[in-house]
Design an enzyme around this catalytic site. Structure first.
Site, short mmCIF file in Angstrom:
data_model
loop_
_atom_site.label_atom_id
_atom_site.label_comp_id
_atom_site.label_asym_id
_atom_site.label_seq_id
_atom_site.Cartn_x
_atom_site.Cartn_y
_atom_site.Cartn_z
N CYS A 171 -15.81 12.89 -13.21
CA CYS A 171 -14.94 11.73 -12.95
C CYS A 171 -13.50 12.10 -13.30
CB CYS A 171 -15.40 10.55 -13.80
SG CYS A 171 -14.25 9.16 -13.79
N CYS A 177 -12.51 9.64 -16.59
CA CYS A 177 -13.14 9.75 -17.91
C CYS A 177 -13.80 11.11 -18.12
CB CYS A 177 -14.14 8.62 -18.13
SG CYS A 177 -15.67 8.81 -17.20
N CYS A 179 -15.73 7.24 -11.52
CA CYS A 179 -16.97 6.51 -11.76
C CYS A 179 -16.97 5.21 -10.95
CB CYS A 179 -17.10 6.12 -13.24
SG CYS A 179 -17.45 7.49 -14.33
N CYS A 239 -16.76 3.75 -17.48
CA CYS A 239 -15.58 4.59 -17.33
C CYS A 239 -14.48 4.13 -18.29
CB CYS A 239 -15.09 4.52 -15.88
SG CYS A 239 -13.94 5.84 -15.45
N GLY A 265 -43.24 -5.73 -6.70
CA GLY A 265 -42.85 -5.19 -5.40
C GLY A 265 -43.21 -6.07 -4.23
#
Lengths: 290, 235, 259
Positions: free
Chosen positions: A250, A253, A275, A281, A41
């Site tokens: 979606c 899909c 998606c 997808c 980080g």
């Protein structure tokens, strides 16, 4: 092999060093990466090079990718989850030309995935590396414009100001309205900007088996989340962190629980939600058709 | 038992640096005491240093020589030499000072001014408020003024607020510098009565009262300040 | 009260800029429930002194000692940067002359007040907001303004917001640098009243730097008069102002209308 963007390994174009950058530069970047991994980080400064693309197009991510790429790697590049946007296609071609490594659009096949603003829906695995393109690495920038001061704040872990932003959200909107670049605390120490990914993806960063590297070209910073590191989204006890809900599945899909893009389909205001991750997808659509 | 207040060989002068360092002697060889239950009134013409003596006893003016001893319970403190914090503590518990002029933060309502003085003098909030109301009522300050800041009041009204503020707490030593100068007879009588109540309760008073009616009503002894005229010094 | 170790004490504080002494061998102390005024003209070194006391400037000589919450006396110079900053944002307050330096102008009033709480680890929005509303009330800012940024506030409101922002963590020491300058007289009076009331109620130790003797008289118990980097006279505020000893203090007192 699915997807239109994949290619077998090939001979790199002559006249360029492998993956464009010279070896000295790559070693410099790798040293920065190693330090970033050692201090999860923490933003490590590095001598960002001019790349053959404008700032804002992923110069930081490209340098990180160039520094870690080996001949046996398989590269995937996505932009907002899609393999087929200009930015993704250009970067993929760039590395195919300058390194000759194999490329793919399949998350499961890739060893290195460079991304702008998304994490693939398919869970990442050990041995994979996710390289983020980062425009502004400093999460405290909006409150404190002085770099000398933000460094102090990080060094002393003075992160009260981070919560001021979230406080402002709640007081203004009744909830935390920050939906992307949602600040996280890494390994219980540094607060980090996860790049402009939707906060929907924040939970995927936590305890992830893959290595996550972040490169900011213009700001000359590299930071990292090593595999299996805790990544906690900042929040309040009485306003806990929550990801976006999508009411509909979606439209292509039928998946639920994926991050969806709104696509306007005609001039009459027709729209659909699909998606944002094109790979998953397309894979689901293909499997359904089989 | 020690007196409440003792002036011992006190001398005071002002050095005016802005006028070439000229020295203005005020008083010298000051010596007298104030015992509990006693109201000592300072006499003498204006300019004799009466107000300066009160201010020195309050720690408001410095002294050149001598000691001003104030009894604080079992302790005796020399105001001349005491640390500022000790003087402040003394003012909080022992010495009350009422001048002719009300000096307060603007905008604060009269009742709050008096009540706050009570709390600063050691009363709890409830007692302070009750006494503040009682005092303002006795001093005939119209109730409609209580919620207003005294800056807009007449001189007499301001003076009554000032008296209430100075007398609200149970401090054993009262320094009164013409507190009744702008009061009418009726209110002057109220102040005299308040002072006598304090004396009866064992307080000691050192006061300046130009008005003879007031002086006669409260004085137990008069000390003539002209006896403390400074000896001529080489300038 | 009198025998206690002071909350903050300065010993021989000295700071020079080139060959100009901004502060020369300054000794002072302040303790709980006490307001100390540092007065002087501009250039007298009083602002430098405040920066030295706040640990923002390092002295060339001398030191500042502070009684920590655990009772230990520590030299500020001996505190690490993390410790010093924690002290500043919890146990100390600093009210600036220019509110823009003491506030986040683009952050709401509530966020400004809440920041120090969040800095101390408070992570409950409801409690932070409750404290913010409470403090706005205490400094007489309409609670309906809680979500407005100070950029929309008047000068007096901004100073009151600074005070709330500083006092929310219940500090023991508050430094103030000309907090009332540049305000209208009536607004000043209201602010002075507020500062006096809160410092008495909360038993704060306050060090206030001002060029305004009337402000010093109304607020402070003790006063230190500075000139050319030195404290030339110090003592009870009313004694110094009513019977000044030093020639310069006499000049200073005589140059203003009766306070």
């Amino acid at each position: 092999m699915g997807g239109g963007g994949g290619a077998e390994p090939s001979a790199p174009q002559s006249g360029y060093n492998f993956a464009y950058l010279d070896e000295g530069t790559k070693r410099m970047i790798r040293r920065a990466i190693l330090k970033a991994i050692a201090v999860p980080g923490y933003q490590v400064p590095f001598a960002s090079r001019e790349m053959p693309m404008p700032y804002g197009w992923g110069t930081g991510g490209v340098q990180v990718t160039a520094a870690i790429l080996g001949r046996a790697d398989v590269l995937k590049v996505i932009d907002q989850g899609a393999d087929d946007t200009t930015n993704a296609v250009s970067i993929r071609r760039f590395f195919a030309k300058t390194s000759g490594v194999a490329t793919t659009t399949r998350t499961t096949e890739a060893t290195v995935i460079q991304t702008r603003h998304r994490i693939p829906e398919t869970p990442l695995t050990e041995g994979q590396t996710l390289v983020y393109q980062v425009p502004i690495p400093e999460p405290l920038r909006f409150l404190e414009p002085r770099e000398t001061e933000t460094r102090q704040l990080h060094a002393l872990a003075e992160y009260g100001a981070m919560h001021v932003k979230l406080y402002e959200d709640i007081s203004r909107h009744g909830h935390i309205a920050t939906t992307y670049a949602y600040p996280v605390e890494v390994a219980g120490r540094y607060v980090m900007d996860p790049s402009p990914t939707p906060k929907f993806d924040n939970p995927k960063m936590d305890d992830c088996p893959a290595l996550q590297l972040f490169g900011a070209g213009r700001e000359r910073r590299i930071y990292a989340v090593p595999p299996y590191t805790s990544v906690r989204s900042l929040d309040f006890e009485d306003h806990p962190f929550r990801v976006q809900d999508f009411t509909e599945p979606c439209a292509l899909c039928g998946a639920r629980g994926h991050y969806l893009d709104e696509v306007v389909t005609d001039d009459a205001g027709g729209r659909m939600y699909i998606c944002s991750d094109t790979d998953i997808c397309e894979t689901r659509v293909a499997e359904a058709a089989r | 038992m020690t007196a409440l207040l003792t002036f011992r060989d006190v001398a005071k002068s002002f050095t005016l640096h802005l006028r070439g360092g000229v020295v203005l002697p005020v008083v010298g060889d000051v010596g007298f005491t104030v015992e509990p239950g006693e109201c000592v009134v300072l006499g003498g013409p204006s300019g004799a240093g009466k107000s300066s003596l009160l201010k020195m006893a309050y720690g408001n003016y410095r002294c050149d020589a001598g000691a001003i001893l104030v009894r604080d319970g079992d302790a005796v403190i020399d105001v001349v030499r005491a640390d500022p914090r000790v003087v402040l503590a003394l003012r909080a518990r022992v010495i009350a000072y009422v001048s002719q002029f009300l000096r307060v933060i603007p905008r604060v309502p009269a009742l709050d001014v008096v009540e706050a003085a009570g709390r600063e003098g050691g009363l709890d909030a409830e007692a302070a408020l009750a006494r503040a109301k009682d005092l303002l009522a006795r001093l005939n300050l119209p109730e409609r003024l209580w919620g207003l800041p005294p800056a807009t009041f007449s001189g007499g009204e301001q003076q009554r607020v000032n008296i209430a503020r100075g007398l609200i707490a149970d401090r054993p030593l009262l320094l009164l510098d013409e507190p009744t100068a702008s009061l009418d007879d009726r209110n002057r009588a109220v102040v005299a009565e308040l002072v006598r109540e304090k004396l009866k309760a064992g307080a000691g008073v050192l006061g300046i009262f130009h008005d003879s009616a007031m002086r006669d009503a409260v004085a137990t002894r008069v000390v003539d300040v002209t006896h403390f005229a400074p000896r001529a010094r080489a300038a | 009260m009198t025998s206690r170790t002071p909350l903050l004490s300065a010993h021989g504080l000295t700071k020079a800029y080139g060959n100009r002494l901004a502060c020369a061998g300054i000794d002072l102390d302040v303790t709980e429930g006490e307001v100390l005024a540092i007065v002087g003209e501009s250039g007298s070194g009083k602002s430098t002194l405040l920066s030295l006391l706040a640990g923002e400037l390092a002295p060339d000589a001398g030191e500042v000692r502070y009684r920590m919450r655990d009772g230990q006396i520590r030299a500020l110079a001996g505190l690490g940067p993390a410790e010093l900053r924690r002290l500043m944002r919890t146990d100390w307050g600093f009210v600036r002359q220019d509110a823009r330096q003491g506030l986040r102008m683009a952050v709401s009033a509530g966020g400004n007040v809440g920041e120090r709480l969040m800095g101390m680890g408070e992570r409950h929005y409801g409690r932070i907001r409750g404290q913010a509303l409470d403090w706005l009330g205490r400094v007489e800012i309409e609670v309906g303004r809680v979500d407005d940024p100070p950029s929309q506030f008047s000068g007096g409101m901004r100073q009151r917001l600074q005070i709330a922002r500083n006092l929310v963590t219940q500090p023991r020491l508050v430094l103030m640098d000309e907090p009332t300058s540049g305000l209208d007289v009536s607004v000043q009076a209201r602010l002075l009243d507020l500062i006096r009331r809160l410092s008495a109620e909360l038993g704060l130790a306050v060090i206030i730097v001002t060029h305004d003797l009337a402000v010093a008289r109304l607020l402070s118990h003790r006063i230190a008069v500075m000139r050319a980097g030195r404290v030339i006279e110090t003592g009870l505020t009313d004694r110094v102002l009513d019977d000044p000893e030093h020639a310069y203090t006499q000049l200073l007192v005589s140059s203003v209308l009766a306070a």
